[in-house]
Motif scaffolding. Structure first.
Motif, short mmCIF file in Angstrom:
data_model
loop_
_atom_site.label_atom_id
_atom_site.label_comp_id
_atom_site.label_asym_id
_atom_site.label_seq_id
_atom_site.Cartn_x
_atom_site.Cartn_y
_atom_site.Cartn_z
N PRO A 172 38.23 40.57 40.28
CA PRO A 172 37.02 39.91 40.77
C PRO A 172 37.35 38.73 41.69
O PRO A 172 38.37 38.06 41.52
N PHE A 173 36.52 38.49 42.66
CA PHE A 173 36.61 37.29 43.48
C PHE A 173 35.21 36.94 43.97
O PHE A 173 34.27 37.75 43.83
N LYS A 174 35.05 35.76 44.49
CA LYS A 174 33.75 35.34 45.00
C LYS A 174 33.69 35.55 46.50
O LYS A 174 34.37 34.87 47.27
N GLY A 183 32.34 39.81 44.10
CA GLY A 183 33.11 40.78 44.86
C GLY A 183 34.31 41.22 44.05
O GLY A 183 34.66 40.62 43.03
N TRP A 184 34.94 42.30 44.50
CA TRP A 184 36.10 42.84 43.79
C TRP A 184 37.16 43.26 44.79
O TRP A 184 36.84 43.80 45.86
N ASN A 185 38.39 43.01 44.44
CA ASN A 185 39.50 43.38 45.30
C ASN A 185 40.36 44.42 44.58
O ASN A 185 40.69 44.24 43.40
N ALA A 186 40.68 45.49 45.27
CA ALA A 186 41.55 46.53 44.71
C ALA A 186 42.80 46.60 45.57
O ALA A 186 42.87 47.38 46.53
N VAL A 187 43.78 45.77 45.25
CA VAL A 187 45.03 45.79 46.00
C VAL A 187 45.66 47.17 45.93
O VAL A 187 46.26 47.65 46.89
#
Length: 623
Positions: free
Chosen positions: A593-595, A582-586
């Motif tokens: 990237p994150f799981k 997964g991916w986080n776009a603050v």
């Protein structure tokens, strides 16, 4: 979208192919009479701020040092993109990431959506001239003049971007933003020795060309786009008659602009305070625009209609309900492209408090914080009613916007389930957001980029990137090109209640038409009062057409040791999750990237118990 939209788009496409649109936007204009610089300086300022009596709080040593470094980077040719990324800019027409140089063609011949070229927003960002506020703030704090640099940058833009040529004329909203920010600088430095008659005439000629373009392209925004673009551009037209009344057609454009602006506000801002773009960041754009508009109207002893002011009040109340008092952050809901046109504040980009406070003061609503610099740079320094905040638990429904909020001690729980009456932003039905002490623990991943790889578009825009149920690999609605969704969610049910020991939400929607022909998805949530505990029950109420069901949860690994998340099937058996990329776009353009936790099953019922250790509140992960 309706026949008006379809007929306009068809006509616009034909006009573009036949060269008729191009003819509406000339590359030169006949000269017109302008006031002498001395006369213009002698007029009472038409701008909405009295800069001679502007009072701004002094910075401490660290704040001043940070601001100094920002100014040094700007003067070295760097620009802060989307509130987080410094990039060197060497050419107004060169994409700083892909290296592509846009040709000097008429803007109607410029391609603005190509994977080879890259996201055109990277070429537009500097040309917004939002960087002028850092320079003006620095001068106000130190007395070190910055007007020569700002005027050189404005002249450089004019010289290197001939009227209606190149990418900087591709979007009327970008042109409007540029004029707002030029105008703030122009009136702030109206007595500058670097502002000569020749340069003044040059700037006014360019402003006229911008306004001519905006007016002649206004129907594209009011019909084909009809979102914050239309609000920005119609407000810009209203401003011209107030700031530059000597420009040809200024009066008539201003009258029409005011009328259209009021129409757009009433159409786009819902009665419950929501916004038709289903995006908190774009909603903040409108908050800032309304602040400029109301200030300008009052300066010229005018006002907007009663319903416009009512919608402004409702908007402030809506966003304030979702705004975390500790951080000022909201869920990263909907499209977030990093837009913050007027960055007066030194707060984090995701902090909405400065912008909301400024409009609250204008609307004579109480405020809970001391004055942020936004309010000060608008000249709003006196007469604010202070309201002490008392912690309380409650629920709040925004039925038109489709947002359901549970406030309980240190937590904010938000459920998203709109019945779309306007174009959807993302396929994120029944997504669950959880804030603890102002920190977004279970989160919406945001947007990342509009023009990027398909895997990122699918994740950030689609159901698979949200804390919700997914059928197979499909989205709740069918994704079209660019920002288009088909099979909008048109049937929803929602019930939010407060009981003795719990807050409860029950909702469902009818979606996944493409692959199932339509199916109901249900979610029930119980938030235990006074505890960091949530029970979430998800159920698929129909035939999945042989597709497995997926359940996703987004939280960062640094929170993992504080979170217990267990999901049970209909027989009470504990189910197993797997890790998925997964991916986080603050913020826009930021990819972390994150799981993501993903559960896949042929079953149709899932009961998830979420418990967060209260020690998370005082732990370093929240620092």
């Amino acid at each position: 979208m309706g026949w008006r939209y379809v007929s306009f788009r068809v006509g616009y496409l034909l006009g573009s192919k036949l060269g008729l649109i191009k003819k509406k936007f000339p590359t030169s204009f006949p000269p017109f009479e302008k006031p002498t610089l001395d006369n213009w300086r002698g007029f009472e300022s038409d701008f909405f701020i009295d800069f001679n009596n502007l009072s701004v709080s002094s910075y401490d040593d660290q704040q001043l040092e940070n601001l100094k470094r920002t100014v040094q980077r700007i003067k070295a040719g760097e620009i802060l993109f989307f509130g987080h990324q410094w990039i060197k800019i060497s050419n107004w027409a060169k994409h700083p990431i892909s290296g592509y140089v846009y040709p000097q063609k008429h803007f109607t011949e410029i391609n603005d959506f190509s994977s080879e070229i890259g996201d055109i927003k990277y070429v537009w960002e500097k040309a917004r001239f939002s960087f002028v506020y850092s320079l003006i703030k620095y001068e106000k704090q130190t007395g070190e003049s910055q007007d020569d640099f700002i005027f050189n940058e404005i002249e450089s833009f004019i010289d290197h971007n001939p009227v209606n040529f190149g990418p900087q004329y591709k979007c009327s909203q970008e042109m409007s933003i540029r004029i707002f920010n030029w105008s703030y600088a122009l009136f702030y430095y109206r007595n500058s020795e670097y502002l000569t008659q020749k340069l003044f005439d040059k700037i006014i000629d360019s402003i006229y060309a911008h306004y001519h373009h905006i007016f002649n392209n206004i129907n594209f925004s009011r019909i084909a786009v009809r979102n914050n673009h239309a609000i920005t551009e119609t407000l810009a037209l209203y401003m011209i008659g107030k700031w530059f009344p000597f420009i040809p057609n200024a009066k008539s454009w201003s009258i029409k602009g005011k009328k259209w602006f009021e129409t757009e506000i009433v159409y786009q801002l819902y009665k419950d305070g929501g916004f038709l773009q289903y995006s908190h960041n774009y909603h903040r754009v409108v908050i800032q625009l309304m602040t400029w508009g109301i200030l300008t109207a009052r300066k010229h002893k005018e006002s907007f209609s009663k319903v416009v002011i009512e919608r402004a009040v409702k908007s402030v109340e809506f966003l304030s309900e979702l705004c975390q008092r500790e951080t000022g952050w909201l869920p990263n809901y909907g499209q977030n492209d990093g837009a913050l046109f007027f960055p007066f504040s030194d707060q984090h980009f995701r902090d909405f408090r400065p912008q909301l406070q400024a409009l609250r003061i204008l609307l004579d609503l109480p405020i809970e914080e001391s004055l942020y610099t936004d309010a000060q740079w608008y000249g709003l320094t006196n007469g604010s009613k202070m309201q002490n905040y008392e912690s309380n638990s409650h629920i709040k429904e925004f039925e038109i916007a489709g947002q359901y909020v549970i406030k309980d001690d240190v937590t904010t729980t938000v459920i998203n389930n709109p019945c779309y009456i306007n174009r959807p932003a993302q396929s994120d039905q029944l997504h669950l957001d959880i804030h603890v002490s102002g920190h977004n623990v279970f989160f919406d991943p945001g947007t990342y980029k509009y023009n990027t790889e398909k895997k990122y578009v699918d994740f950030f825009f689609g159901t698979g990137g949200h804390n919700s149920i997914q059928i197979g690999r499909y989205d709740q609605m069918f994704k079209g090109d660019r920002f288009i969704w088909y099979n909008w969610i048109k049937r929803t049910e929602n019930l939010l209640e407060e009981e003795d020991h719990v807050f409860s939400y029950s909702g469902k929607y009818f979606g996944f038409k493409e692959e199932t022909g339509g199916i109901w998805i249900s979610r029930k949530i119980n938030k235990v009062k006074g505890q960091l505990n949530w029970i979430v029950e998800d159920e698929v109420l129909g035939d999945t057409n042989d597709n497995n069901v997926k359940l996703h949860w987004n939280y960062l690994s640094r929170y993992e040791k504080f979170i217990s998340l267990k999901t049970y099937d209909t027989n009470g058996e504990l189910m197993q999750y797997s890790d998925k990329d997964g991916w986080n776009a603050v913020q826009y353009g930021m990819l972390t990237p994150f799981k993501q936790l993903e559960l896949e099953s042929s079953g149709k019922y899932f009961k998830t118990e979420i418990t967060i250790d209260e020690n998370i509140i005082n732990s370093p992960v929240f620092s």
